[in-house]
Design a protein around this motif. Structure first.
Motif, PDB file in Angstrom:
ATOM      1  N   HIS A 100     -11.964 -24.159 -12.530  1.00  0.00           N
ATOM      2  CA  HIS A 100     -10.766 -23.715 -12.542  1.00  0.00           C
ATOM      3  C   HIS A 100      -9.808 -24.297 -11.398  1.00  0.00           C
ATOM      4  O   HIS A 100      -8.620 -24.315 -11.564  1.00  0.00           O
ATOM      5  N   LEU A 101     -10.224 -24.350 -10.168  1.00  0.00           N
ATOM      6  CA  LEU A 101      -9.384 -24.942  -9.238  1.00  0.00           C
ATOM      7  C   LEU A 101      -8.932 -26.433  -9.527  1.00  0.00           C
ATOM      8  O   LEU A 101      -7.697 -26.764  -9.137  1.00  0.00           O
ATOM      9  N   THR A 102      -9.888 -27.077  -9.946  1.00  0.00           N
ATOM     10  CA  THR A 102      -9.497 -28.570 -10.498  1.00  0.00           C
ATOM     11  C   THR A 102      -8.324 -28.437 -11.385  1.00  0.00           C
ATOM     12  O   THR A 102      -7.461 -29.278 -11.333  1.00  0.00           O
ATOM     13  N   THR A 103      -8.685 -27.495 -12.469  1.00  0.00           N
ATOM     14  CA  THR A 103      -7.480 -27.556 -13.342  1.00  0.00           C
ATOM     15  C   THR A 103      -6.304 -26.906 -12.925  1.00  0.00           C
ATOM     16  O   THR A 103      -4.963 -27.541 -13.380  1.00  0.00           O
ATOM     17  N   LEU A 104      -6.200 -26.233 -11.935  1.00  0.00           N
ATOM     18  CA  LEU A 104      -4.858 -25.558 -11.459  1.00  0.00           C
ATOM     19  C   LEU A 104      -4.145 -26.831 -10.427  1.00  0.00           C
ATOM     20  O   LEU A 104      -3.208 -26.986 -10.517  1.00  0.00           O
ATOM     21  N   CYS A 105      -5.215 -27.565  -9.961  1.00  0.00           N
ATOM     22  CA  CYS A 105      -4.515 -28.757  -9.111  1.00  0.00           C
ATOM     23  C   CYS A 105      -3.942 -29.720 -10.108  1.00  0.00           C
ATOM     24  O   CYS A 105      -2.856 -30.286  -9.883  1.00  0.00           O
ATOM     25  N   ASN A 106      -4.503 -29.932 -11.137  1.00  0.00           N
ATOM     26  CA  ASN A 106      -4.152 -30.825 -12.214  1.00  0.00           C
ATOM     27  C   ASN A 106      -2.747 -30.412 -12.672  1.00  0.00           C
ATOM     28  O   ASN A 106      -1.828 -31.275 -13.120  1.00  0.00           O
ATOM     29  N   THR A 107      -2.678 -29.240 -12.937  1.00  0.00           N
ATOM     30  CA  THR A 107      -1.593 -28.610 -13.435  1.00  0.00           C
ATOM     31  C   THR A 107      -0.359 -28.908 -12.480  1.00  0.00           C
ATOM     32  O   THR A 107       0.881 -29.146 -12.769  1.00  0.00           O
ATOM     33  N   ALA A 108      -0.699 -28.585 -11.399  1.00  0.00           N
ATOM     34  CA  ALA A 108       0.494 -28.674 -10.229  1.00  0.00           C
ATOM     35  C   ALA A 108       0.777 -30.252 -10.169  1.00  0.00           C
ATOM     36  O   ALA A 108       2.000 -30.686 -10.099  1.00  0.00           O
ATOM     37  N   LEU A 109      -0.318 -31.124 -10.086  1.00  0.00           N
ATOM     38  CA  LEU A 109       0.220 -32.617 -10.040  1.00  0.00           C
ATOM     39  C   LEU A 109       0.715 -33.228 -11.251  1.00  0.00           C
ATOM     40  O   LEU A 109       1.883 -33.809 -11.072  1.00  0.00           O
ATOM     41  N   ASP A 110       0.269 -32.971 -12.424  1.00  0.00           N
ATOM     42  CA  ASP A 110       0.840 -33.648 -13.538  1.00  0.00           C
ATOM     43  C   ASP A 110       2.176 -32.698 -14.087  1.00  0.00           C
ATOM     44  O   ASP A 110       2.842 -33.273 -14.929  1.00  0.00           O
ATOM     45  N   ASN A 111       2.158 -31.372 -13.698  1.00  0.00           N
ATOM     46  CA  ASN A 111       3.255 -30.599 -14.274  1.00  0.00           C
ATOM     47  C   ASN A 111       3.428 -30.834 -15.992  1.00  0.00           C
ATOM     48  O   ASN A 111       4.634 -31.322 -16.155  1.00  0.00           O
TER      49      ASN A 111
END
Length: 282
Positions: A100-111
């Motif tokens: 989940h943390l990886t996914t949230l980081c990806n969301t913040a980075l790729d937006n």
């Protein structure tokens, strides 16, 4: 290698363990299109500090990248360690739906939705108009009393904490939230950075409640309490009518895992200090 997981628990309670308590989620590394699993292709996980003081995740000699092809970077060491722990915990098969943390980081980075922070705040505040604990039933009496006894204290807490008026209603239209209340919450949400706002909006979406999310982020409620309160009516029905033997626990653990990860992400993405290097030592 990453025994920092245990040490970080002393700072953030049992949130890290809750993040991985459930084996499955609807979210994956490639957002909604990725395969749920793939064969593990690395042995060692490490972090390194790159340009601009950002932290990178190394899988053997490979730099981790986002689904959008960007170099994966975390804004601080604490969050990088937590993400690296997710990758280090994988065994023969990579189960992206547990990360989940990886996914949230990806969301913040790729937006992927290409939104700015103001748009995220507006989306979060829309949940206030349909907040779980603001909608009450007229019957049965037992559920009416349960909602009053369990939800009212949290509602009173947030009204006093932020000096706002929210209220509750049994009308299908729900309570009318004063504009002053929305403005107060909007100003509060502006204090979060983009990454933290990404995590907070995720939590609000899981609980379908701004009130419960604020209660948890402000540490007035534990993850377990917030999840249970968000499912109060369902839990009442289960007590009276029963449930499928395994489905109830599965759904509960699933929601706890996602909510815990979101809460931890908010805390870690707000960290500005560097975690001591001993956190990475055996």
């Amino acid at each position: 290698m990453f025994r920092s997981l245990v040490r970080l628990q002393s700072r953030f309670g049992n949130v890290l363990s809750l993040c991985k308590v459930c084996p499955r989620s609807q979210f994956s590394l490639k957002y909604s299109t990725a395969t749920a699993e793939r064969k593990k292709f690395y042995q060692d996980v490490s972090i390194s500090q790159g340009e601009g003081g950002l932290y990178e995740i190394n899988l053997d000699q490979r730099k981790l990248k986002t689904p959008g092809g960007k170099l994966f970077t975390a804004p601080n060491e604490a969050l990088a360690i937590a993400v690296a722990t997710e990758w280090d915990a994988q065994r023969d098969t990579l189960k992206f739906y547990t990360m989940h943390l990886t996914t949230l980081c990806n969301t913040a980075l790729d937006n992927p939705t290409q939104r700015n922070k103001d748009q995220m705040i507006n989306a979060a505040l829309k949940f206030l108009e349909t907040d779980t604990i603001c909608y009450r039933v007229d019957e049965p009496y037992g559920l009416v009393e349960l909602q009053k006894n369990e939800w009212d204290p949290v509602l009173h807490w947030i009204e006093n904490r932020y000096n706002v008026t929210i209220g509750s209603s049994s009308s299908i239209l729900g309570p009318e939230i004063p504009e002053a209340t929305k403005d107060t919450f909007r100003q509060h949400l502006k204090s979060y950075n983009f990454w933290s706002m990404t995590g907070l909006e995720y939590v609000i979406t899981q609980l379908k409640s701004v009130v419960l999310s604020f209660g948890m982020i402000d540490r007035h409620l534990s993850v377990e309490q917030a999840v249970l309160l968000s499912r109060l009516e369902e839990e009442y029905q289960i007590q009276h009518w029963g449930n499928v033997e395994w489905a109830h626990d599965y759904d509960m653990y699933e929601l706890r895992a996602r909510t815990a990860a979101g809460a931890l992400f908010v805390q870690l993405s707000s960290e500005s200090s560097t975690v001591k290097s001993k956190l990475l030592q055996d």
